[in-house]
Motif scaffolding. Structure first.
Motif, mmCIF file in Angstrom:
data_model
loop_
_atom_site.group_PDB
_atom_site.id
_atom_site.type_symbol
_atom_site.label_atom_id
_atom_site.label_comp_id
_atom_site.label_asym_id
_atom_site.label_seq_id
_atom_site.Cartn_x
_atom_site.Cartn_y
_atom_site.Cartn_z
ATOM 1 N N ASP A 240 0.855 -1.187 0.000
ATOM 2 C CA ASP A 240 0.000 0.000 0.000
ATOM 3 C C ASP A 240 0.887 1.232 0.000
ATOM 4 O O ASP A 240 1.491 1.585 1.009
ATOM 5 C CB ASP A 240 -0.898 -0.040 1.251
ATOM 6 C CG ASP A 240 -1.752 1.215 1.368
ATOM 7 O OD1 ASP A 240 -1.748 2.044 0.437
ATOM 8 O OD2 ASP A 240 -2.422 1.366 2.405
ATOM 9 N N THR A 241 0.979 1.886 -1.148
ATOM 10 C CA THR A 241 1.900 3.018 -1.253
ATOM 11 C C THR A 241 1.228 4.345 -0.883
ATOM 12 O O THR A 241 1.905 5.356 -0.765
ATOM 13 C CB THR A 241 2.493 3.106 -2.669
ATOM 14 O OG1 THR A 241 1.436 3.032 -3.612
ATOM 15 C CG2 THR A 241 3.469 1.970 -2.910
ATOM 16 N N GLY A 242 -0.096 4.350 -0.741
ATOM 17 C CA GLY A 242 -0.810 5.567 -0.356
ATOM 18 C C GLY A 242 -0.794 6.580 -1.482
ATOM 19 O O GLY A 242 -0.403 6.247 -2.603
ATOM 20 N N ARG B 92 -3.413 7.836 1.595
ATOM 21 C CA ARG B 92 -4.728 7.346 1.981
ATOM 22 C C ARG B 92 -5.769 8.441 1.753
ATOM 23 O O ARG B 92 -5.648 9.536 2.263
ATOM 24 C CB ARG B 92 -4.706 6.940 3.454
ATOM 25 C CG ARG B 92 -6.020 6.403 3.921
ATOM 26 C CD ARG B 92 -5.908 5.832 5.319
ATOM 27 N NE ARG B 92 -7.234 5.632 5.864
ATOM 28 C CZ ARG B 92 -7.568 5.849 7.128
ATOM 29 N NH1 ARG B 92 -6.654 6.262 7.980
ATOM 30 N NH2 ARG B 92 -8.786 5.644 7.544
#
Ligand code: AMP
Ligand code: MG
Length: 411
Positions: A325-327, A329
């Motif tokens: 999850d590299t964002g 967010r």
């Protein structure tokens, strides 16, 4: 002009997870990503083990949960039983100790009474076979994959790795980030600025952002707007996984950064992104014998630098770290107050995000544009406002980038 999404895709495409290496199992490894499947070398527990302090007994000797038995020995954790239980016999046993041969139940000490001499009275409910016993290998067996590659290390994982003796697991390291401020007007924060000067707010801020993203910042200082000085310091920064420069990337007379980068062999991937603040953002790469350096030239206005770091640098750092999850967010939030706003580019506006009974609520905070860093500190998020002339009424749903979730090492 490139969109933010296109710019992010370009950056992620140019970024690969760093190679994993043997790393000591210390708290500094918290939040790092495993670079290999980890396999157990042992049975755990290593023997059938008591889960309670009590008496190991034979099921056949306690019909209906009752009986009076002879206590033949006491087994404490770390010691092994010296003999098997015969009919009518029990062993006092402590939590974690190995179950003696012949026993198939542990009766909790609270459900027993001392009998005559070395005898014990069992006053339990009807027991089940295996009650209060964890059988050998129930938790893990030799050869079993206990953690897959790609797992983010949490404290409980340290315990599992210690259980199986993996004191130097192969982990993906934190990327090194060199940080360089540029500008004739920029002075050290410890100095009193002279006429026309300002303190270097970007250096400490970008270093803290890098640390929050789980990277290792290295501050290179302040470079004057002078090609020779800039070249010398940029050269040092090109040794790191990432070089982040602030200032000198716009179209002004002394915006020397793109030229110097080109001269030093940095391949430009983009220069300018359709966004506010942060339009002049630059991204390039340069091959090293042992990897690739990503180079980010961020516009000098502090909020521009901040926003570009969160939107562009942070996802790259997370990819370097091997995180899936590299964002960033993004959450959908309900606008708490009317906010008429006109802009010609997608705008990342400081905002205050809070949880409400019906999901996220967002309030736009007062902000006077890209030099207004204090305005940014009134919020904890960036509301994404579309280009055009919009009324933005209370109750409208807006995408909002969450900023304040993670410290170093965290997910
Ligand atoms: P530049 O991107 O070099 O044109 O700079 C844009 C604005 O940001 C100018 O007003 C600079 O004085 C300011 N600025 C540049 N670098 C910094 C820094 N490190 N800290 C605070 N402000 C900066
Ligand atoms: Mg400048």
């Amino acid at each position: 002009m490139l969109s933010v999404a296109q710019a992010q895709a370009t950056i992620l495409e140019a970024t690969c997870p760093l190679p994993a290496r043997a790393t000591a199992l210390t708290p500094a490894a918290l939040g790092l990503v495993l670079g290999e499947d980890v396999v157990s070398d042992i049975d755990s527990p290593p023997h059938d083990k008591a889960l309670m302090d009590g008496y190991a007994v034979r099921l056949a000797d306690v019909p209906g949960g009752r009986g009076e038995l002879e206590v033949i020995e006491e087994i404490t954790a770390g010691h092994i039983p010296t003999r098997p239980l015969g009919p009518g016999q029990a062993a006092r046993i402590m939590t974690g100790a190995p179950i003696p041969a012949g026993a198939d139940v542990v009766v909790q000490v609270e459900r027993t009474q001392p009998g005559e001499g070395n005898r014990v009275r069992i006053e339990d409910r009807p027991p089940r076979a295996g009650q209060n016993i964890l059988t050998r290998g129930r938790e893990m067996r030799p050869g079993q994959v206990v953690m897959p590659a790609g797992r983010v290390l949490h404290p409980q994982d340290f315990g599992v790795l210690a259980t199986i003796g993996r004191v130097t697991p192969r982990l993906i390291p934190r990327p090194g980030v060199a940080i360089l401020s540029t500008g004739d007007e920029v002075v050290e924060p410890s100095q009193v600025p002279g006429p026309g000067q300002i303190r270097n707010s970007n250096g400490p801020m970008l270093a803290a952002q890098a640390a929050r993203a789980g990277a290792l910042p290295r501050f290179l200082g302040i470079a004057r707007d002078d090609v020779d000085e800039l070249r010398a310091i940029v050269r040092q920064g090109l040794e790191d996984d990432v070089l982040v420069l602030s200032g000198g990337v716009s179209a002004g007379k002394l915006d020397l950064v793109p030229g110097v980068l080109q001269e030093l062999g940095v391949e430009q991937h983009f220069h300018k992104v359709a966004m506010k603040p942060g339009k002049p953002a630059f991204f390039g790469t340069r091959e090293r014998p042992d990897g690739k350096t990503l180079v980010f030239g961020l516009p000098g206005n502090p909020v521009s630098s901040f926003v570009c770091f969160e939107l562009f640098v942070r996802p790259a750092l997370r990819k370097f770290r091997g995180l899936a999850d590299t964002g960033p967010r993004v959450v959908q939030a309900t606008l708490a107050e009317d906010f008429p706003y006109r802009t010609d580019r997608p705008t990342y506006h400081p905002a205050l995000l809070s949880p409400g009974p019906d999901g996220w609520k967002v309030q736009i905070v007062p902000w006077f544009g890209s030099p207004d860093l204090l305005g940014l500190t009134r919020g904890n998020a960036l509301a994404v406002l579309p280009p055009g002339d919009h009324e933005h009424k209370v109750g409208e749903r807006l995408p909002v980038i969450v900023l304040e979730e993670q410290g170093p090492g965290q997910k």
